[in-house]
Enzyme design. Structure first.
Site, PDB file in Angstrom:
ATOM      1  N   CYS A 123      38.482  19.501  41.620  1.00 17.84           N
ATOM      2  CA  CYS A 123      39.081  18.913  42.809  1.00 17.84           C
ATOM      3  C   CYS A 123      40.107  19.902  43.366  1.00 17.84           C
ATOM      4  O   CYS A 123      40.764  20.596  42.585  1.00 17.84           O
ATOM      5  CB  CYS A 123      39.721  17.586  42.427  1.00 17.84           C
ATOM      6  SG  CYS A 123      40.910  16.952  43.587  1.00 17.84           S
TER       7      CYS A 123
ATOM      8  N   ASP B  81      20.760  38.924  74.176  1.00 16.77           N
ATOM      9  CA  ASP B  81      20.599  40.211  74.827  1.00 16.77           C
ATOM     10  C   ASP B  81      19.103  40.533  74.786  1.00 16.77           C
ATOM     11  O   ASP B  81      18.436  40.241  73.790  1.00 16.77           O
ATOM     12  CB  ASP B  81      21.403  41.274  74.066  1.00 16.77           C
ATOM     13  CG  ASP B  81      21.164  42.658  74.606  1.00 16.77           C
ATOM     14  OD1 ASP B  81      21.295  42.839  75.824  1.00 16.77           O
ATOM     15  OD2 ASP B  81      20.837  43.558  73.810  1.00 16.77           O
TER      16      ASP B  81
ATOM     17  N   CYS C 249      43.460  20.260  41.753  1.00 20.04           N
ATOM     18  CA  CYS C 249      43.544  21.053  40.523  1.00 20.04           C
ATOM     19  C   CYS C 249      43.951  22.487  40.865  1.00 20.04           C
ATOM     20  O   CYS C 249      44.748  23.101  40.164  1.00 20.04           O
ATOM     21  CB  CYS C 249      42.194  21.079  39.798  1.00 20.04           C
ATOM     22  SG  CYS C 249      41.613  19.475  39.237  1.00 20.04           S
TER      23      CYS C 249
ATOM     24  N   CYS D 214      47.749  41.405  18.798  1.00 21.22           N
ATOM     25  CA  CYS D 214      46.680  42.409  18.666  1.00 21.22           C
ATOM     26  C   CYS D 214      46.370  43.004  20.049  1.00 21.22           C
ATOM     27  O   CYS D 214      46.188  44.217  20.192  1.00 21.22           O
ATOM     28  CB  CYS D 214      45.413  41.791  18.094  1.00 21.22           C
ATOM     29  SG  CYS D 214      45.614  41.041  16.466  1.00 21.22           S
TER      30      CYS D 214
ATOM     31  N   CYS E 195      45.015  37.486  17.360  1.00 17.29           N
ATOM     32  CA  CYS E 195      46.270  36.958  17.923  1.00 17.29           C
ATOM     33  C   CYS E 195      46.642  37.775  19.156  1.00 17.29           C
ATOM     34  O   CYS E 195      46.118  38.870  19.368  1.00 17.29           O
ATOM     35  CB  CYS E 195      47.399  37.002  16.896  1.00 17.29           C
ATOM     36  SG  CYS E 195      47.845  38.667  16.407  1.00 17.29           S
TER      37      CYS E 195
END
Length: 816
Positions: A60, A511, A63, A135, A132
């Site tokens: 939506c 044209d 959001c 890293c 993690c």
């Protein structure tokens, strides 16, 4: 929005191309309007580095607004723009470190995020072994120490690294391995543009639904009420955790979206002991979200699938060897080899071989086009038979298919007038209903009318009804579907505003030269007066061979096609505005117009009436003769395109009442072409400024006018019309830039489909809006007679949104 507004916008586009930044969705204020055209300040106006991301799970436009506000709240972010239609977010920042905070913020809102590959020498790499975010930081810091690396960004949540570098891919992979990780190149942009599938939401819905079902069945059995309440509570927690978390961050960002309203309703239901209602609301809401997201992703993927048209790799010729390379590593000037049945990976010129190429993915043409040495080819088209050697003329990011994708995505980001109105309505409607819900909860009980529980429940129903999802989604999904359909059929519609106008046009002006006709004069008739055709054509070809005039070229080409050779000529001279002359053998011969031979006092006799008759039929006349005698007449005319008559009939069939021709040619020629093509009206002997007057005359007669031209010579008329349509966009960058709608093929074949599609889009948008408003009105009316429940309110909201989406998706399947 008045019909003159897009005209003003086009005049900007045509006169000052530097001002053509696309209007972007999402502006909350009316501060950015130009002559009432919905225009939004975008991230182009802000300084700093820019990065693009794909956001998944937005079902939506509210959001998108929540995401935008949340990301804006991150320290170090200069600007954010989230586009709901395309699912893209652009972020402006000073320091790349702030990008590490974005994934967590987006995930907290309940969405997925993935970086979009950068242009230029940027590359995307998959990184394995990161467990993690530190890293990712380690890799990033290491890569920044390398002189060859211009910029780098590592995203832990997606496991991808985006790096712009001068060194080879192998060197980058080697450097990553030094940090203890494994890297692989994402060789195709399309892979980086796909948001990862996340099935966790579906699994939670199943689990939450099972608990809800067990609780409901337990209420009929001899089960403790406390246990059924516990089942409902756990169902609410499992199914509602994600929207509740999103609601928290939405409130933190001062945004009132559907997650906030639903969470408030569920918490309220639990507070008054309506556990079954609360659990049902959560489950239905979550189910509706998943279905909406999947449906919307289908419309988005209809555009993203365009990226899959061009192959990710190509065979590059290196001496006598063929080396397979990613298209990103191929330079302009490289020679690639495309085998029969393969897709052409990059734009280029054929330098070896002959074949037929299916250009439907680019131009929408159904019949393959023959290609030989010197012909241009486009990335994404299919080599039908015969091997081709192609000299690359454009980098992967500059190919025609890349420009199509870019223009289509820009088009989806522009709000149509109807969409802008609906958004404004929703921004007013939602807070009003929210406040009304609070009033309903508090005021009647304070006045002694009914009980607190009774009015609190009605207020909760109002909160659910306050979600304008179906209404807000009614226009953008239809526009995305229609623009995607058009792109697949070789038509670029550059925004919702132009789609809406195309659906309302009542007059189309064409044209003549190069649009209704081929623009290439051809010999239509040869009149002989004494000499044989071969003898006449030998003299004609000798005289016209070296002239650059289009008529002379047509005569010379006709003779050449007939296998007629030239004679030995001398003392060639050009007689300005009249023709040419030369000595052939012992005599001086001329090729020219009627004026030339009248000045030479050459007797025309009965031939003069024949010449005048040919001119009245729309032919240009080339007389071949000497001072003493006329040897023959060659009539030259501009051939009408085979597709023109069919296209014009198609336009009249879809309800375009006025089909008009504009031409600088004389009245006779105009009348002949008009009769042959079936136009309703024509305007002849027009200068460029006269074409503008003709367009204005049609508008003054009450018509919504489209002008079809080549995008260059007809610029003033294209700008004056309500909508400008250019032909042959696949071969002309200017045509793609200057018009509102571009027909990629150099014919009018797809124009009736464009009008039909636009008109159907308008009908569907109107259906969606009225349906959404009626459903919402019925829900509001049923609250106070106690005929509405919370779960029915949720079904009315999510169900209406789903119906609107499915209705809009019908546009994807409209046949060209």
């Amino acid at each position: 929005m008045s019909d003159k507004e897009p005209k003003f916008k086009k005049s900007l586009t045509l006169l000052d191309i530097s001002t053509t930044s696309n209007t972007n969705a999402g502006c909350e204020d009316d501060c950015c309007k130009v002559s009432e055209i919905p225009h939004v300040q975008n991230t182009e106006d802000q300084s700093g580095q820019k990065s693009d991301f794909l956001i998944g799970g937005m079902d939506c436009p509210s959001c998108a607004l929540t995401v935008e506000k949340a990301v804006k709240g991150i320290k170090g972010i200069n600007g954010v723009q989230v586009n709901y239609n395309t699912g893209k977010m652009q972020v402006v920042y000073e320091d790349e470190k702030v990008l590490d905070q974005i994934p967590d913020t987006i995930k907290k809102l309940g969405h997925t995020i993935e970086a979009v590959q950068k242009k230029g020498s940027g590359r995307i790499y998959n990184i394995e072994g990161m467990d993690c975010s530190s890293c990712a930081l380690t890799i990033e810091k290491h890569m920044k120490t390398l002189p060859s690396v211009k910029s780098v960004s590592v995203n832990f949540s997606t496991g991808k690294m985006t790096a712009e570098h001068d060194s080879s891919v192998e060197e980058i992979i080697k450097e990553i391995s030094k940090s203890g990780y494994k890297a692989t190149l994402v060789s195709s942009k399309r892979k980086s543009d796909q948001v990862k599938k996340d099935n966790s939401g579906t699994n939670l819905i199943i689990f939450s639904g099972a608990l809800l079902l067990f609780g409901f069945l337990g209420s009929f059995a001899n089960v403790s009420p406390s246990f059924t309440t516990l089942l409902y509570a756990v169902s609410i927690i499992i199914g509602g955790y994600k929207p509740a978390r999103s609601a928290y961050y939405a409130v933190k960002s001062r945004s009132l979206d559907m997650n906030v309203l639903m969470t408030a309703a569920v918490l309220g239901a639990a507070a008054i002991g309506e556990w079954l209602e609360g659990a049902t609301v959560v489950w239905l809401f979550a189910l509706g979200n998943v279905l909406q997201t999947k449906s919307i992703e289908k419309t988005r993927n209809s555009i993203r699938s365009l990226i899959d048209l061009a192959p990710p790799e190509a065979f590059v010729k290196n001496g006598q060897e063929l080396i397979r390379k990613p298209v990103e590593e191929i330079s302009v000037g490289d020679v690639i080899v495309v085998k029969p049945g393969d897709k052409i990976p990059l734009d280029g010129l054929v330098i070896g071989g002959e074949s037929s190429v299916n250009q439907a993915p680019i131009t929408g043409e159904s019949i393959p086009v023959d290609k030989q040495v010197g012909d241009g080819v486009y990335a994404g088209t299919i080599n039908e038979h015969g091997s081709l050697e192609i000299k690359v003329t454009k980098l992967v990011e500059d190919t025609t298919i890349s420009k199509i994708i870019h223009l289509v995505e820009e088009a989806q980001e522009q709000k149509a007038p109807t969409e802008a109105f609906v958004d404004k309505f929703a921004r007013i409607y939602t807070p009003i209903v929210f406040i009304l819900a609070l009033v309903v909860m508090v005021l009647p009980p304070l006045m002694g009318i009914g009980t607190w529980g009774e009015w609190f429940y009605k207020g909760l129903e109002l909160l659910v009804v306050a979600c304008p999802c179906a209404l807000v989604i009614s226009t953008p999904v239809a526009i995305v579907s229609a623009i995607g359909n058009a792109a697949k059929n070789g038509v670029l519609i550059k925004g919702g505003a132009f789609l809406e106008i195309a659906g309302r046009i009542s007059a189309i002006a064409f044209d003549k030269t190069g649009t209704l006709t081929e623009g290439k004069p051809k010999v239509s008739q040869v009149v002989l007066t004494g000499l044989s055709e071969v003898e006449l054509l030998r003299i004609a070809r000798t005289l016209e061979e070296y002239s650059t005039h289009p008529i002379a070229k047509a005569v010379a080409q006709y003779a050449k096609d007939k296998g007629v050779s030239t004679l030995l000529g001398d003392k060639f001279r050009n007689i300005v505005g009249k023709g040419v002359g030369a000595i052939i053998g012992d005599n001086e011969y001329f090729a020219g117009n009627l004026k030339l031979f009248k000045e030479l006092n050459t007797s025309l006799g009965e031939l003069e009436s024949r010449i005048l008759s040919l001119q009245q039929e729309g032919n240009t006349i080339v007389i071949i003769g000497s001072k003493e005698k006329i040897y023959g007449v060659i009539a030259v005319a501009d051939a009408i395109r085979a597709t023109s008559v069919k296209a014009l009939k198609g336009l009249q069939a879809v309800g375009v009442n006025q089909v008009v021709m504009l031409t600088g040619d004389n009245e006779c020629t105009a009348k002949k072409v008009a009769s042959a093509t079936g136009v309703n009206r024509y305007f002849a002997e027009l200068l460029p400024e006269d074409k503008v007057k003709a367009i204005k005359q049609l508008q003054e007669e009450g018509n919504i006018v489209a002008m079809v031209g080549d995008g260059i010579n007809d610029a003033p008329a294209l700008a004056t019309a309500n909508i400008g349509i250019a032909m042959g966009g696949a071969g002309t960058d200017t045509a793609m830039e200057t018009s509102d709608i571009v027909l990629m093929a150099d014919n009018l074949e797809k124009l009736p489909h464009t009008v039909k599609l636009s008109r159907k889009a308008i009908r569907i948008i109107k259906q969606n809006i009225w349906f959404s408003l009626i459903v919402k009105a019925l829900a509001l009316m049923l609250i106070f007679p106690d005929l509405l429940t919370l779960w029915i309110a949720v079904i009315s909201d999510t169900g209406a949104a789903l119906i609107v989406i499915m209705n809009s998706m019908r546009l994807v399947k409209v046949n060209g």
